[in-house]
Motif scaffolding. Structure first.
Motif, mmCIF file in Angstrom:
data_model
loop_
_atom_site.group_PDB
_atom_site.id
_atom_site.type_symbol
_atom_site.label_atom_id
_atom_site.label_comp_id
_atom_site.label_asym_id
_atom_site.label_seq_id
_atom_site.Cartn_x
_atom_site.Cartn_y
_atom_site.Cartn_z
ATOM 1 N N ALA A 83 22.581 -51.852 20.736
ATOM 2 C CA ALA A 83 22.058 -52.812 21.722
ATOM 3 C C ALA A 83 22.650 -54.194 21.506
ATOM 4 C CB ALA A 83 20.535 -52.862 21.642
ATOM 5 N N ALA A 84 22.753 -54.615 20.264
ATOM 6 C CA ALA A 84 23.341 -55.934 19.965
ATOM 7 C C ALA A 84 24.820 -55.968 20.344
ATOM 8 C CB ALA A 84 23.158 -56.264 18.488
ATOM 9 N N LEU A 85 25.542 -54.910 20.043
ATOM 10 C CA LEU A 85 26.961 -54.852 20.400
ATOM 11 C C LEU A 85 27.168 -54.875 21.906
ATOM 12 C CD1 LEU A 85 28.233 -52.227 17.798
ATOM 13 C CD2 LEU A 85 28.732 -54.671 17.842
ATOM 14 N N VAL A 86 26.329 -54.169 22.635
ATOM 15 C CA VAL A 86 26.444 -54.153 24.098
ATOM 16 C C VAL A 86 26.155 -55.531 24.673
ATOM 17 C CG1 VAL A 86 25.443 -53.224 26.226
ATOM 18 C CG2 VAL A 86 26.029 -51.693 24.345
ATOM 19 N N GLN A 87 25.176 -56.225 24.131
ATOM 20 C CA GLN A 87 24.898 -57.590 24.590
ATOM 21 C C GLN A 87 26.114 -58.482 24.374
ATOM 22 O OE1 GLN A 87 22.275 -58.915 26.253
ATOM 23 N NE2 GLN A 87 21.660 -56.783 26.448
ATOM 24 N N PHE A 88 26.767 -58.318 23.230
ATOM 25 C CA PHE A 88 27.974 -59.084 22.929
ATOM 26 C C PHE A 88 29.078 -58.769 23.947
ATOM 27 C CE2 PHE A 88 32.130 -59.001 20.756
ATOM 28 C CZ PHE A 88 32.295 -60.365 20.568
ATOM 29 N N VAL A 89 29.320 -57.491 24.193
ATOM 30 C CA VAL A 89 30.359 -57.079 25.155
ATOM 31 C C VAL A 89 30.022 -57.591 26.548
ATOM 32 C CG1 VAL A 89 31.386 -55.076 26.315
ATOM 33 C CG2 VAL A 89 31.125 -55.086 23.841
ATOM 34 N N GLU A 90 28.757 -57.504 26.928
ATOM 35 C CA GLU A 90 28.331 -57.985 28.249
ATOM 36 C C GLU A 90 28.595 -59.477 28.405
ATOM 37 O OE1 GLU A 90 24.461 -57.698 31.216
ATOM 38 O OE2 GLU A 90 24.259 -57.108 29.129
ATOM 39 N N MET A 91 28.294 -60.261 27.386
ATOM 40 C CA MET A 91 28.541 -61.701 27.459
ATOM 41 C C MET A 91 30.033 -62.001 27.562
ATOM 42 S SD MET A 91 25.726 -63.451 24.895
ATOM 43 C CE MET A 91 26.409 -62.712 23.440
ATOM 44 N N VAL A 92 30.840 -61.274 26.794
ATOM 45 C CA VAL A 92 32.292 -61.497 26.825
ATOM 46 C C VAL A 92 32.856 -61.148 28.198
ATOM 47 C CG1 VAL A 92 34.499 -60.682 25.902
ATOM 48 C CG2 VAL A 92 32.628 -61.254 24.345
ATOM 49 N N ILE A 93 32.468 -60.012 28.756
ATOM 50 C CA ILE A 93 32.983 -59.608 30.075
ATOM 51 C C ILE A 93 32.509 -60.569 31.150
ATOM 52 C CG2 ILE A 93 32.837 -57.821 31.870
ATOM 53 C CD1 ILE A 93 32.950 -55.741 29.656
ATOM 54 N N LYS A 94 31.267 -61.010 31.067
ATOM 55 C CA LYS A 94 30.731 -61.943 32.066
ATOM 56 C C LYS A 94 31.516 -63.258 32.060
ATOM 57 C CE LYS A 94 26.364 -63.847 33.703
ATOM 58 N NZ LYS A 94 24.926 -63.926 33.467
ATOM 59 N N LYS A 95 31.900 -63.728 30.875
ATOM 60 C CA LYS A 95 32.639 -64.995 30.769
ATOM 61 C C LYS A 95 34.119 -64.842 31.094
ATOM 62 C CE LYS A 95 29.423 -67.814 29.339
ATOM 63 N NZ LYS A 95 28.953 -68.902 30.153
ATOM 64 N N LEU A 104 30.829 -53.556 37.492
ATOM 65 C CA LEU A 104 30.099 -52.636 36.619
ATOM 66 C C LEU A 104 28.605 -52.679 36.876
ATOM 67 C CD1 LEU A 104 32.004 -53.127 33.258
ATOM 68 C CD2 LEU A 104 32.195 -51.225 34.865
ATOM 69 N N GLY A 105 28.114 -53.836 37.312
ATOM 70 C CA GLY A 105 26.712 -53.969 37.687
ATOM 71 C C GLY A 105 25.755 -53.489 36.604
ATOM 72 N N VAL A 106 24.842 -52.620 37.006
ATOM 73 C CA VAL A 106 23.792 -52.142 36.119
ATOM 74 C C VAL A 106 24.330 -51.206 35.042
ATOM 75 C CG1 VAL A 106 23.163 -50.124 37.503
ATOM 76 C CG2 VAL A 106 21.429 -51.251 36.110
ATOM 77 N N TYR A 107 25.534 -50.680 35.233
ATOM 78 C CA TYR A 107 26.050 -49.700 34.280
ATOM 79 C C TYR A 107 26.496 -50.327 32.962
ATOM 80 C CZ TYR A 107 25.679 -46.505 38.118
ATOM 81 O OH TYR A 107 25.184 -45.746 39.134
ATOM 82 N N LEU A 108 26.798 -51.602 32.968
ATOM 83 C CA LEU A 108 27.185 -52.256 31.716
ATOM 84 C C LEU A 108 26.017 -52.309 30.725
ATOM 85 C CD1 LEU A 108 29.503 -53.516 30.208
ATOM 86 C CD2 LEU A 108 28.914 -55.701 31.222
ATOM 87 N N PRO A 109 24.836 -52.778 31.128
ATOM 88 C CA PRO A 109 23.718 -52.731 30.178
ATOM 89 C C PRO A 109 23.321 -51.300 29.809
ATOM 90 C CG PRO A 109 23.185 -54.170 32.018
ATOM 91 C CD PRO A 109 24.482 -53.518 32.331
ATOM 92 N N LEU A 110 23.670 -50.337 30.669
ATOM 93 C CA LEU A 110 23.331 -48.943 30.366
ATOM 94 C C LEU A 110 24.146 -48.376 29.210
ATOM 95 C CD1 LEU A 110 22.747 -47.280 33.853
ATOM 96 C CD2 LEU A 110 21.075 -47.771 32.070
ATOM 97 N N ILE A 111 25.202 -49.082 28.775
ATOM 98 C CA ILE A 111 25.930 -48.628 27.594
ATOM 99 C C ILE A 111 24.974 -48.600 26.403
ATOM 100 C CG2 ILE A 111 27.817 -49.112 25.979
ATOM 101 C CD1 ILE A 111 29.339 -50.408 28.245
ATOM 102 N N THR A 112 23.987 -49.484 26.414
ATOM 103 C CA THR A 112 22.991 -49.503 25.341
ATOM 104 C C THR A 112 22.315 -48.158 25.220
ATOM 105 O OG1 THR A 112 22.585 -51.844 25.730
ATOM 106 C CG2 THR A 112 20.907 -50.652 24.499
#
Length: 192
Positions: A83-95, A104-112
């Protein structure tokens, strides 16, 4: 050792493919495989998270859970790390790539909750892999997921313009295609 590492890598990609052989990670596989662009982004994100999760969870297992006899906390601790790693990846992709973030929409947080990511971490422990073997298995698992996702996206883009019977459009033809892909990947079983 090199033959063993190479064997782990090939087996993870083709023979024990998480999506097509172990039936893990089906939600993003079906949900993001409409377009090749979003499939590439999701595949790279999952691969990145798998490799990091494989290395970090191995370290947690070897240096914390086993020495303190806390193996019963394995699943919980692995989920928290993922979950922590996915949050990190999500922030990087968003920026860095906001259009990919939107695609990717909702599917990015679903990596968790992608069971393929948790599956690779648990399989690394179950197979008693070293840190290097865990990283290679995780990379192979991520690339296998990536290849399956790209192949499915390419096929689905072609199916959009194909003369598919009305009753077979959408989910039915997607699952039939996934089944045929699984059979094709099963042909690699005698490879290693």
């Amino acid at each position: 050792m090199t033959g063993g590492i190479f064997s782990i890598f090939i087996v993870a990609i083709f023979i024990e493919n998480f999506v097509l052989n172990q039936i893990l990670g089906i939600c993003p596989f079906v949900g993001v495989s409409n377009k090749i662009d979003s499939a590439v982004g999701m595949g790279l994100a999952v691969t990145f998270v798998m490799v990091l999760a494989g290395a970090v969870t191995w370290s947690i297992q070897e240096f914390f859970l086993v020495p303190f006899r806390l193996e019963y906390l394995q699943t919980l601790s692995f989920i928290l790390v993922i979950a922590a790693l996915v949050q990190f990846v999500e922030m990087v992709i968003k920026k860095t790539v906001p259009t990919l973030y939107q695609a990717l929409g909702v599917y990015l947080p679903l990596i968790t909750t992608n069971c393929a990511v948790l599956g690779v971490a648990l399989l690394n422990v179950r197979k008693n892999y070293s840190l290097v073997e865990s990283a290679v298995n995780s990379l192979g698992g991520g690339l296998g997921f990536f290849f399956a996702l790209i192949l499915m996206a390419g096929i689905r883009e072609r199916l959009e313009v194909a003369d598919t019977p009305v009753a077979m459009r959408g989910a039915p033809i997607t699952f039939i295609t996934a089944g045929l892909m699984a059979i094709a990947f099963y042909g690699f079983a005698g490879l290693v």
